[in-house]
Motif scaffolding. Structure first.
Motif, PDB file in Angstrom:
ATOM      1  N   ASN A  17       7.738  77.554  38.902  1.00 15.24           N
ATOM      2  CA  ASN A  17       6.617  77.240  39.780  1.00 15.24           C
ATOM      3  C   ASN A  17       6.430  75.725  39.846  1.00 15.24           C
ATOM      4  OD1 ASN A  17       4.075  76.854  40.964  1.00 15.24           O
ATOM      5  ND2 ASN A  17       3.300  78.787  40.149  1.00 15.24           N
ATOM      6  N   ASN A  18       6.504  75.153  41.027  1.00  9.38           N
ATOM      7  CA  ASN A  18       6.389  73.703  41.178  1.00  9.38           C
ATOM      8  C   ASN A  18       4.947  73.200  41.082  1.00  9.38           C
ATOM      9  OD1 ASN A  18       9.133  73.314  41.484  1.00  9.38           O
ATOM     10  ND2 ASN A  18       9.069  73.416  43.724  1.00  9.38           N
ATOM     11  N   LEU A  19       3.977  74.117  41.085  1.00  6.18           N
ATOM     12  CA  LEU A  19       2.579  73.687  41.014  1.00  6.18           C
ATOM     13  C   LEU A  19       2.244  73.066  39.668  1.00  6.18           C
ATOM     14  CD1 LEU A  19       0.765  76.629  42.844  1.00  6.18           C
ATOM     15  CD2 LEU A  19       1.314  74.341  43.736  1.00  6.18           C
ATOM     16  N   TRP A  20       2.822  73.614  38.582  1.00  2.00           N
ATOM     17  CA  TRP A  20       2.515  73.081  37.255  1.00  2.00           C
ATOM     18  C   TRP A  20       3.006  71.636  37.082  1.00  2.00           C
ATOM     19  CZ3 TRP A  20      -0.976  74.437  33.973  1.00  2.00           C
ATOM     20  CH2 TRP A  20      -1.426  75.765  33.927  1.00  2.00           C
ATOM     21  N   PRO A  21       4.280  71.324  37.408  1.00  2.00           N
ATOM     22  CA  PRO A  21       4.694  69.917  37.300  1.00  2.00           C
ATOM     23  C   PRO A  21       3.855  68.989  38.162  1.00  2.00           C
ATOM     24  CG  PRO A  21       6.602  71.343  37.510  1.00  2.00           C
ATOM     25  CD  PRO A  21       5.403  72.194  37.768  1.00  2.00           C
ATOM     26  N   ALA A  22       3.476  69.457  39.358  1.00  2.00           N
ATOM     27  CA  ALA A  22       2.648  68.628  40.240  1.00  2.00           C
ATOM     28  C   ALA A  22       1.277  68.375  39.616  1.00  2.00           C
ATOM     29  CB  ALA A  22       2.492  69.316  41.601  1.00  2.00           C
ATOM     30  N   PHE A  23       0.706  69.398  38.998  1.00  2.00           N
ATOM     31  CA  PHE A  23      -0.597  69.261  38.329  1.00  2.00           C
ATOM     32  C   PHE A  23      -0.503  68.270  37.175  1.00  2.00           C
ATOM     33  CE2 PHE A  23      -3.377  70.544  34.830  1.00  2.00           C
ATOM     34  CZ  PHE A  23      -4.628  70.553  35.447  1.00  2.00           C
ATOM     35  N   ILE A  24       0.534  68.408  36.367  1.00  2.00           N
ATOM     36  CA  ILE A  24       0.717  67.533  35.201  1.00  2.00           C
ATOM     37  C   ILE A  24       0.881  66.081  35.634  1.00  2.00           C
ATOM     38  CG2 ILE A  24       2.327  66.973  33.321  1.00  2.00           C
ATOM     39  CD1 ILE A  24       2.790  70.061  33.103  1.00  2.00           C
ATOM     40  N   GLN A  25       1.638  65.859  36.716  1.00  2.00           N
ATOM     41  CA  GLN A  25       1.839  64.492  37.202  1.00  2.00           C
ATOM     42  C   GLN A  25       0.569  63.943  37.840  1.00  2.00           C
ATOM     43  OE1 GLN A  25       4.229  62.762  36.319  1.00  2.00           O
ATOM     44  NE2 GLN A  25       6.268  63.565  36.754  1.00  2.00           N
ATOM     45  N   GLN A  26      -0.125  64.774  38.594  1.00  2.00           N
ATOM     46  CA  GLN A  26      -1.317  64.323  39.303  1.00  2.00           C
ATOM     47  C   GLN A  26      -2.374  63.796  38.348  1.00  2.00           C
ATOM     48  OE1 GLN A  26      -1.952  64.052  42.572  1.00  2.00           O
ATOM     49  NE2 GLN A  26      -4.077  63.377  42.247  1.00  2.00           N
ATOM     50  N   VAL A  30       1.028  63.558  30.944  1.00  2.00           N
ATOM     51  CA  VAL A  30       2.125  63.026  30.137  1.00  2.00           C
ATOM     52  C   VAL A  30       1.778  61.635  29.622  1.00  2.00           C
ATOM     53  CG1 VAL A  30       4.478  62.125  30.288  1.00  2.00           C
ATOM     54  CG2 VAL A  30       3.965  64.410  31.150  1.00  2.00           C
ATOM     55  N   ASP A  31       1.185  60.802  30.462  1.00  2.00           N
ATOM     56  CA  ASP A  31       0.837  59.435  30.064  1.00  2.00           C
ATOM     57  C   ASP A  31      -0.106  59.451  28.857  1.00  2.00           C
ATOM     58  OD1 ASP A  31       1.294  57.660  33.028  1.00  2.00           O
ATOM     59  OD2 ASP A  31       1.369  59.837  32.962  1.00  2.00           O
ATOM     60  N   ARG A  32      -1.095  60.318  28.909  1.00  2.00           N
ATOM     61  CA  ARG A  32      -2.068  60.386  27.829  1.00  2.00           C
ATOM     62  C   ARG A  32      -1.433  60.898  26.536  1.00  2.00           C
ATOM     63  NH1 ARG A  32      -6.763  63.299  31.528  1.00  2.00           N
ATOM     64  NH2 ARG A  32      -6.957  61.608  33.063  1.00  2.00           N
ATOM     65  N   TYR A  33      -0.584  61.908  26.685  1.00  2.00           N
ATOM     66  CA  TYR A  33       0.080  62.463  25.512  1.00  2.00           C
ATOM     67  C   TYR A  33       0.973  61.416  24.849  1.00  2.00           C
ATOM     68  CZ  TYR A  33       2.838  65.588  22.571  1.00  2.00           C
ATOM     69  OH  TYR A  33       3.456  66.186  21.494  1.00  2.00           O
ATOM     70  N   LEU A  34       1.766  60.709  25.655  1.00  2.00           N
ATOM     71  CA  LEU A  34       2.689  59.717  25.101  1.00  2.00           C
ATOM     72  C   LEU A  34       1.946  58.579  24.412  1.00  2.00           C
ATOM     73  CD1 LEU A  34       5.382  59.551  27.929  1.00  2.00           C
ATOM     74  CD2 LEU A  34       5.742  60.286  25.572  1.00  2.00           C
ATOM     75  N   VAL A  75       9.108  60.922  28.596  1.00  2.00           N
ATOM     76  CA  VAL A  75       9.297  59.624  29.252  1.00  2.00           C
ATOM     77  C   VAL A  75      10.043  59.793  30.568  1.00  2.00           C
ATOM     78  CG1 VAL A  75      10.676  57.508  29.050  1.00  2.00           C
ATOM     79  CG2 VAL A  75       9.081  58.135  27.232  1.00  2.00           C
ATOM     80  N   LEU A  76      10.964  60.749  30.618  1.00  2.00           N
ATOM     81  CA  LEU A  76      11.718  60.964  31.856  1.00  2.00           C
ATOM     82  C   LEU A  76      10.860  61.578  32.960  1.00  2.00           C
ATOM     83  CD1 LEU A  76      15.091  62.156  30.342  1.00  2.00           C
ATOM     84  CD2 LEU A  76      14.616  59.982  31.475  1.00  2.00           C
ATOM     85  N   GLY A  77       9.636  61.971  32.634  1.00  2.00           N
ATOM     86  CA  GLY A  77       8.707  62.399  33.673  1.00  2.00           C
ATOM     87  C   GLY A  77       8.274  61.256  34.571  1.00  2.00           C
ATOM     88  N   TRP A  78       8.349  60.022  34.060  1.00  2.00           N
ATOM     89  CA  TRP A  78       7.947  58.878  34.877  1.00  2.00           C
ATOM     90  C   TRP A  78       8.905  58.615  36.044  1.00  2.00           C
ATOM     91  CZ3 TRP A  78       6.556  56.268  29.697  1.00  2.00           C
ATOM     92  CH2 TRP A  78       5.197  56.463  29.423  1.00  2.00           C
ATOM     93  N   PRO A  79      10.225  58.519  35.831  1.00  2.40           N
ATOM     94  CA  PRO A  79      11.092  58.368  37.009  1.00  2.40           C
ATOM     95  C   PRO A  79      11.030  59.582  37.935  1.00  2.40           C
ATOM     96  CG  PRO A  79      12.396  58.672  35.009  1.00  2.40           C
ATOM     97  CD  PRO A  79      10.995  58.405  34.568  1.00  2.40           C
ATOM     98  N   ALA A  80      10.821  60.786  37.373  1.00  2.00           N
ATOM     99  CA  ALA A  80      10.672  61.969  38.225  1.00  2.00           C
ATOM    100  C   ALA A  80       9.446  61.823  39.124  1.00  2.00           C
ATOM    101  CB  ALA A  80      10.556  63.221  37.360  1.00  2.00           C
ATOM    102  N   ARG A  81       8.376  61.235  38.573  1.00  2.00           N
ATOM    103  CA  ARG A  81       7.165  61.011  39.376  1.00  2.00           C
ATOM    104  C   ARG A  81       7.450  60.064  40.531  1.00  2.00           C
ATOM    105  NH1 ARG A  81       2.506  58.431  36.018  1.00  2.00           N
ATOM    106  NH2 ARG A  81       2.568  60.503  35.056  1.00  2.00           N
TER     107      ARG A  81
END
Length: 408
Positions: A17-26, A30-34, A75-81
């Motif tokens: 489901n693409n909604l979850w990655p979109a929610f996490i990025q929005q 990830v930024d807060r966790y890191l 960290v690789l979530g950032w270039p994906a964003r």
């Protein structure tokens, strides 16, 4: 202990489901966790256009980064964003067993499990399917495991190129298009001087060792002295006494003892001299005995100790020669070493030092559809290793050289 022994392995599929990655990025989760859990507070993406070009062509994309910290997958979530794409990632099964919340989160971010202690056809088929369908880019760490040695690339596993070639054959047959592989170098840089943090953390470790008064000296000297003390404790534990020689010689002797004693107890023949391969073989053997031979409680305790010995050998392998004994010592190497020692002692590292992540993409490597040639190392794996090594070597020079600190 990274081997899960309380229940047999079950494949964990990715959430598509693409909604979850979109929610996490929005919501920048990830930024807060890191920031909170890993001390990574900022980043920069370099050469991201080559990734965007592969996305625009609709290629099947395998992202192959180095793996030096637990933060790497996030960290690789950032270039994906920035590239506006969700990703999938292959992750060790033990990560899905660290608590329901972590398991829930990493699966919704696109991770699926791989069983490192045995054959996992479902994981391989899932990875090949993802690349064949070009549904999302797929992250696979070719080193297999992580350590805190950012400036050294560990030996690469050939499974990454096996999957890529298999997907390339299917994609060429069904779609007439290709699979590409992007090497990615991740480098963590200290944002500020480390003197205060390093001296404080070393004092805590020295106190834990019973050194009621610090012997003083430079940060580098204290770090090496603590590393020697921790190695001596392991020598006494497993060998009965400390041994002579420099750190690398003593480390290698202890590794060989740990592995040979465990292999002997498990009645294993040593067919591969690669140390990491021997560690994996021990883990596989223990898992097989545990779930197929119904061992009694005494044998279960021995098997747990076998895993502890294998994990220690893996940890010791991760300390490269001369990492702190050359003119190239940097602040990031000191931080890595202190944090590894903390993990060894307490199971977690202090993340009070702020880090800046550099994520650099290399140009796409077209994956051949043909099987790898027999009798020689896969040329695709060689090219991946050469490119990653070159990038990591260059990025290592961006770290701050360790200056002569005043004695404490």
């Amino acid at each position: 202990m990274t081997v899960i022994l309380d229940r047999p392995y079950q494949f964990v599929p990715p959430c598509r489901n693409n909604l979850w990655p979109a929610f996490i990025q929005q919501f920048r989760i990830v930024d807060r966790y890191l920031r909170k859990k890993e001390g990574v507070v900022s980043y920069e993406c370099r050469n991201l256009d080559v990734f965007r070009d592969s996305l625009a062509r609709g290629d099947g994309i395998l992202l192959a980064p180095n793996h030096c910290r637990y933060a790497d997958p996030l960290v690789l979530g950032w270039p994906a964003r920035h590239a506006k794409t969700p990703v999938y990632a292959m992750a060790s099964w033990h990560l899905f067993n660290d608590g329901w919340l972590d398991a829930f989160a990493i699966r919704r971010m696109g991770a699926f499990s791989i069983f490192r202690e045995g054959s996992d056809r479902k994981a391989l088929d899932t990875a090949i399917e993802i690349l064949t369908e070009a549904e999302r880019p797929l992250i696979v760490f070719p080193e297999g495991t992580t350590n805190r040695t950012n400036d050294v690339l560990k030996p690469l596993l050939d499974g990454v190129t096996f999957m890529a070639r298999a997907a390339a054959r299917r994609r060429e047959k069904h779609y007439g298009s290709k699979v590409v592989m992007h090497p990615i170098a991740i480098k963590y840089l200290c944002k500020h001087r480390i003197d205060s943090w390093a001296n404080q953390q070393l004092s805590v470790i020295e106190s834990h060792l019973g050194w009621t008064k610090s012997l003083g000296g430079s940060i580098l000297g204290r770090t090496i002295r603590v590393a020697e003390a921790l190695l001596a404790l392991r020598e006494v534990q497993y060998l009965g006494c400390t041994r002579e020689g420099n750190l690398s010689e003593r480390r290698d002797r202890l590794i060989q003892h740990l592995l040979s004693e465990t292999e002997s107890r498990l009645k294993m023949s040593v067919g591969n001299e690669d140390l990491r391969a021997r560690v994996r073989a021990i883990r596989t053997k223990v898992s097989s005995i545990w779930f197929s031979e119904n061992p009694d409680e005494q044998e279960k305790l021995r098997l747990k100790n076998d895993i502890v010995a294998a994990d220690l050998a893996q940890e010791l392998v991760s300390y490269p020669n001369c990492y702190l004994e050359s003119d190239d010592v940097t602040d990031s190497r000191i931080v890595e070493t202190i944090q590894r020692m903390q993990e060894s002692l307490w199971g977690k590292a202090d993340v009070g030092i702020e880090l800046h992540a550099v994520i650099e993409f290399d140009s796409a490597i077209p994956v051949p559809a043909a099987k790898a040639p027999r009798g020689v190392e896969d040329p695709l794996l060689v090219e991946l290793r050469d490119r990653l090594s070159s990038m990591i070597g260059r990025l290592s020079k961006e770290a701050r050289p360790l200056e002569a600190e005043s004695a404490t």
